[in-house]
Write a protein that holds these residues in place. Sequence first.
Motif, PDB file in Angstrom:
ATOM      1  N   GLU A  86      14.920  26.213 -18.627  1.00  0.00           N
ATOM      2  CA  GLU A  86      13.544  26.700 -18.552  1.00  0.00           C
ATOM      3  C   GLU A  86      12.789  26.042 -17.395  1.00  0.00           C
ATOM      4  OE1 GLU A  86      14.527  26.595 -23.038  1.00  0.00           O
ATOM      5  OE2 GLU A  86      15.126  25.585 -21.190  1.00  0.00           O
ATOM      6  N   LEU A  87      12.943  24.729 -17.256  1.00  0.00           N
ATOM      7  CA  LEU A  87      12.244  24.025 -16.186  1.00  0.00           C
ATOM      8  C   LEU A  87      12.737  24.471 -14.812  1.00  0.00           C
ATOM      9  CD1 LEU A  87      12.113  20.396 -17.649  1.00  0.00           C
ATOM     10  CD2 LEU A  87      10.252  22.055 -17.542  1.00  0.00           C
ATOM     11  N   TYR A  88      14.029  24.675 -14.712  1.00  0.00           N
ATOM     12  CA  TYR A  88      14.601  25.110 -13.437  1.00  0.00           C
ATOM     13  C   TYR A  88      13.985  26.427 -12.991  1.00  0.00           C
ATOM     14  CZ  TYR A  88      18.109  26.076  -9.844  1.00  0.00           C
ATOM     15  OH  TYR A  88      18.742  26.334  -8.651  1.00  0.00           O
ATOM     16  N   GLU A  89      13.767  27.334 -13.948  1.00  0.00           N
ATOM     17  CA  GLU A  89      13.199  28.639 -13.623  1.00  0.00           C
ATOM     18  C   GLU A  89      11.701  28.560 -13.340  1.00  0.00           C
ATOM     19  OE1 GLU A  89      14.810  31.454 -13.111  1.00  0.00           O
ATOM     20  OE2 GLU A  89      16.712  30.412 -13.479  1.00  0.00           O
ATOM     21  N   GLU A  90      10.990  27.686 -14.057  1.00  0.00           N
ATOM     22  CA  GLU A  90       9.531  27.692 -14.012  1.00  0.00           C
ATOM     23  C   GLU A  90       8.932  26.673 -13.047  1.00  0.00           C
ATOM     24  OE1 GLU A  90       8.096  27.292 -17.977  1.00  0.00           O
ATOM     25  OE2 GLU A  90       9.275  28.998 -18.726  1.00  0.00           O
ATOM     26  N   MET A  91       9.753  25.790 -12.497  1.00  0.00           N
ATOM     27  CA  MET A  91       9.230  24.759 -11.597  1.00  0.00           C
ATOM     28  C   MET A  91       9.976  24.772 -10.268  1.00  0.00           C
ATOM     29  SD  MET A  91       8.458  21.385 -13.878  1.00  0.00           S
ATOM     30  CE  MET A  91       6.961  21.270 -14.845  1.00  0.00           C
ATOM     31  N   PRO A  92       9.709  25.731  -9.413  1.00  0.00           N
ATOM     32  CA  PRO A  92      10.384  25.779  -8.112  1.00  0.00           C
ATOM     33  C   PRO A  92      10.016  24.593  -7.222  1.00  0.00           C
ATOM     34  CG  PRO A  92       8.604  27.392  -8.212  1.00  0.00           C
ATOM     35  CD  PRO A  92       8.781  26.864  -9.595  1.00  0.00           C
ATOM     36  N   GLU A  93       8.947  23.872  -7.577  1.00  0.00           N
ATOM     37  CA  GLU A  93       8.560  22.685  -6.797  1.00  0.00           C
ATOM     38  C   GLU A  93       9.596  21.563  -6.909  1.00  0.00           C
ATOM     39  OE1 GLU A  93       4.870  24.710  -8.408  1.00  0.00           O
ATOM     40  OE2 GLU A  93       6.808  24.062  -9.209  1.00  0.00           O
ATOM     41  N   VAL A  94      10.402  21.587  -7.970  1.00  0.00           N
ATOM     42  CA  VAL A  94      11.364  20.511  -8.231  1.00  0.00           C
ATOM     43  C   VAL A  94      12.708  20.853  -7.599  1.00  0.00           C
ATOM     44  CG1 VAL A  94      12.543  19.174 -10.014  1.00  0.00           C
ATOM     45  CG2 VAL A  94      10.171  19.918 -10.374  1.00  0.00           C
ATOM     46  N   ASP A  95      13.259  19.878  -6.877  1.00  0.00           N
ATOM     47  CA  ASP A  95      14.539  20.090  -6.190  1.00  0.00           C
ATOM     48  C   ASP A  95      15.738  19.798  -7.087  1.00  0.00           C
ATOM     49  OD1 ASP A  95      13.390  20.526  -3.447  1.00  0.00           O
ATOM     50  OD2 ASP A  95      12.628  18.510  -3.817  1.00  0.00           O
ATOM     51  N   LEU A  96      15.616  18.767  -7.924  1.00  0.00           N
ATOM     52  CA  LEU A  96      16.742  18.327  -8.745  1.00  0.00           C
ATOM     53  C   LEU A  96      16.310  18.105 -10.186  1.00  0.00           C
ATOM     54  CD1 LEU A  96      18.368  15.635  -6.433  1.00  0.00           C
ATOM     55  CD2 LEU A  96      19.458  17.749  -7.170  1.00  0.00           C
ATOM     56  N   PRO A 107      23.130   8.086  -7.230  1.00  0.00           N
ATOM     57  CA  PRO A 107      23.353   7.858  -5.794  1.00  0.00           C
ATOM     58  C   PRO A 107      24.138   8.977  -5.128  1.00  0.00           C
ATOM     59  CG  PRO A 107      23.693   5.829  -7.014  1.00  0.00           C
ATOM     60  CD  PRO A 107      23.549   6.913  -8.034  1.00  0.00           C
ATOM     61  N   SER A 108      25.243   9.400  -5.746  1.00  0.00           N
ATOM     62  CA  SER A 108      26.055  10.446  -5.111  1.00  0.00           C
ATOM     63  C   SER A 108      25.324  11.779  -5.101  1.00  0.00           C
ATOM     64  CB  SER A 108      27.400  10.586  -5.841  1.00  0.00           C
ATOM     65  OG  SER A 108      27.210  10.992  -7.180  1.00  0.00           O
ATOM     66  N   ILE A 109      24.561  12.076  -6.155  1.00  0.00           N
ATOM     67  CA  ILE A 109      23.803  13.328  -6.192  1.00  0.00           C
ATOM     68  C   ILE A 109      22.773  13.358  -5.068  1.00  0.00           C
ATOM     69  CG2 ILE A 109      22.076  14.621  -7.515  1.00  0.00           C
ATOM     70  CD1 ILE A 109      23.632  13.818 -10.054  1.00  0.00           C
ATOM     71  N   LEU A 110      22.043  12.261  -4.896  1.00  0.00           N
ATOM     72  CA  LEU A 110      21.012  12.213  -3.857  1.00  0.00           C
ATOM     73  C   LEU A 110      21.617  12.216  -2.458  1.00  0.00           C
ATOM     74  CD1 LEU A 110      18.500   9.653  -5.420  1.00  0.00           C
ATOM     75  CD2 LEU A 110      18.278  12.144  -5.298  1.00  0.00           C
ATOM     76  N   GLU A 111      22.691  11.465  -2.288  1.00  0.00           N
ATOM     77  CA  GLU A 111      23.305  11.356  -0.960  1.00  0.00           C
ATOM     78  C   GLU A 111      23.949  12.660  -0.515  1.00  0.00           C
ATOM     79  OE1 GLU A 111      25.849   8.038  -1.652  1.00  0.00           O
ATOM     80  OE2 GLU A 111      24.137   6.696  -1.999  1.00  0.00           O
ATOM     81  N   ASN A 112      24.358  13.486  -1.468  1.00  0.00           N
ATOM     82  CA  ASN A 112      25.015  14.756  -1.128  1.00  0.00           C
ATOM     83  C   ASN A 112      24.092  15.962  -1.250  1.00  0.00           C
ATOM     84  OD1 ASN A 112      27.862  13.906  -0.628  1.00  0.00           O
ATOM     85  ND2 ASN A 112      27.675  13.143  -2.721  1.00  0.00           N
ATOM     86  N   PHE A 113      22.821  15.688  -1.537  1.00  0.00           N
ATOM     87  CA  PHE A 113      21.876  16.789  -1.713  1.00  0.00           C
ATOM     88  C   PHE A 113      21.483  17.382  -0.364  1.00  0.00           C
ATOM     89  CE2 PHE A 113      17.462  18.341  -2.025  1.00  0.00           C
ATOM     90  CZ  PHE A 113      17.665  19.351  -2.960  1.00  0.00           C
ATOM     91  N   THR A 114      21.490  18.681  -0.283  1.00  0.00           N
ATOM     92  CA  THR A 114      21.083  19.390   0.936  1.00  0.00           C
ATOM     93  C   THR A 114      19.665  19.901   0.767  1.00  0.00           C
ATOM     94  OG1 THR A 114      23.374  20.106   1.313  1.00  0.00           O
ATOM     95  CG2 THR A 114      21.620  21.281   2.495  1.00  0.00           C
ATOM     96  N   LYS A 115      18.777  19.458   1.630  1.00  0.00           N
ATOM     97  CA  LYS A 115      17.381  19.879   1.534  1.00  0.00           C
ATOM     98  C   LYS A 115      17.273  21.394   1.681  1.00  0.00           C
ATOM     99  CE  LYS A 115      15.290  15.545   3.012  1.00  0.00           C
ATOM    100  NZ  LYS A 115      14.394  14.853   3.986  1.00  0.00           N
ATOM    101  N   GLY A 116      16.380  21.954   0.898  1.00  0.00           N
ATOM    102  CA  GLY A 116      16.221  23.401   0.898  1.00  0.00           C
ATOM    103  C   GLY A 116      16.995  24.074  -0.210  1.00  0.00           C
ATOM    104  N   THR A 117      17.804  23.285  -0.937  1.00  0.00           N
ATOM    105  CA  THR A 117      18.533  23.832  -2.086  1.00  0.00           C
ATOM    106  C   THR A 117      17.943  23.236  -3.365  1.00  0.00           C
ATOM    107  OG1 THR A 117      20.193  22.055  -2.093  1.00  0.00           O
ATOM    108  CG2 THR A 117      20.635  23.989  -0.714  1.00  0.00           C
ATOM    109  N   ARG A 118      18.356  23.779  -4.503  1.00  0.00           N
ATOM    110  CA  ARG A 118      17.917  23.252  -5.791  1.00  0.00           C
ATOM    111  C   ARG A 118      19.130  23.180  -6.708  1.00  0.00           C
ATOM    112  NH1 ARG A 118      14.566  26.508  -8.761  1.00  0.00           N
ATOM    113  NH2 ARG A 118      13.509  24.721  -9.708  1.00  0.00           N
ATOM    114  N   LYS A 119      19.212  22.092  -7.497  1.00  0.00           N
ATOM    115  CA  LYS A 119      20.356  21.941  -8.391  1.00  0.00           C
ATOM    116  C   LYS A 119      19.927  21.301  -9.706  1.00  0.00           C
ATOM    117  CE  LYS A 119      24.082  21.728  -4.996  1.00  0.00           C
ATOM    118  NZ  LYS A 119      25.303  21.015  -4.567  1.00  0.00           N
TER     119      LYS A 119
END
Length: 439
Positions: A86-96, A107-119
């Motif tokens: 629900e949060l993923y759908e309703e909060m596009p402001e949040v990246d992760l 650490p690995s999630i942040l280090e491998n995160f690509t800006k402009g995507t959401r996960k």
Amino acid sequence: MNIYMETLGCLKNFNDSETAAGILEHAGHRIIRSPEEADVVIVNTCGFINDAKTESIERIFQMADCKKEGAVLAVTGCLSQRYADELYEEMPEVDLFLGVNDYERLPSILENFTKGTRKKYHSDYSRIYAESSFRKLADNPYTATLKIAEGCNNVCAYCVIPKIRGKYRSRTQEAILSEARMLAENGCRELILIAQDVTAYGMDLYGGYVLSELLRKLCRIEGIAWIRLMYCYEDRITDELVQVMKEEEKICPYIDIPLQHISDSVLKAMNRRSTSAGIRRTIEKLRKEIPDIHIRTTFITGFPGETEDDFEELLSFAEDTGFERLGVFTYSQEEGTPAAEMEDQVDEGVKAQRRDAIMRAQLEISLKSNQAKIGKTLRVLVEEKDEDGSYIGRTVWDAPEIDNAVLFTSDRNLTPGEFTDVEITDAFDYDLAGREVLK
């Protein structure tokens, strides 16, 4: 990366944030105190009741507004675990979005995160307690929580915690004692034992409840002065536990017991194991064996089916028992719980009126308890220096953030974490005032 962490909710959440911060620092990142300057802003949320959910959502939006352009906004904690999709759908402001079992992966999630995507990441809980070797302590960690278990096997009809946190998993005594010694070596003077149910400790690992045994060992650790028990279930407060509390000077004459109600019909509907008679016996036993004990409890008003007679019984119980520390919540109808589907849901206004009536009674009880301390000299743990040069501290009967404070003056320059003696000269509804006395 520069990382800012915002934490909401209970002491267990703050403990999780310290673990997450330690993991991130060990991976080479920096924890900073300004969200505006951070490359990553993490909000550790609470999702227990409606008020907590509202506060968490508001804080997420606040962080989205104040973070710098291009910074990553990550949401973790109970709200994220519970409402991932629900949060993923309703909060596009949040990246992760991350759950409560994903701190080691941060650490690995942040280090491998690509800006402009959401996960979103939401791992299942492990079958045993998942230890972490890292924890970031405060600059002066004179008070620290010590988590002894995770999850909960109690299936209270109103509660979502077992669905969020999983089944009860005790830490080994060796791991707990090792962390306690580390905390003491870093200057900790007060250990606050936490879990969803502290009194259930050891049931899964050792085939029985061994909190008393653990407490004896913790009391032998040099440097620790106070050990405080939070989140204890009444029906597991055994004679052995009371005896340990009575005999060990380091264990605070204080216990937190969330009773929730006193009416047997309401307790049964809540799926609580306690009974009215059992609760009264336990309180009588604690006060008989430990005369100066201060008992903290919480009540819920407006549980489905709570009648006016049920409420009057609860109010009379609060007035007659005279709890030194008391909080009241209105029942929160949480989807996915048995109580949410019950008939006879109570009107929100009635819930609030009943809560307020108990809290009005508690004002007088608390004031009377505080006034009885006037003229006494109490040991106080210094917490901060006020702007006017006076100090704020706590007694052995007060947990941080939720209980009373002592406001006092001193001719000396005191340091947070230092113990001193304070003569109480005045009392208020929820605080004490006094002056330092040197022995």
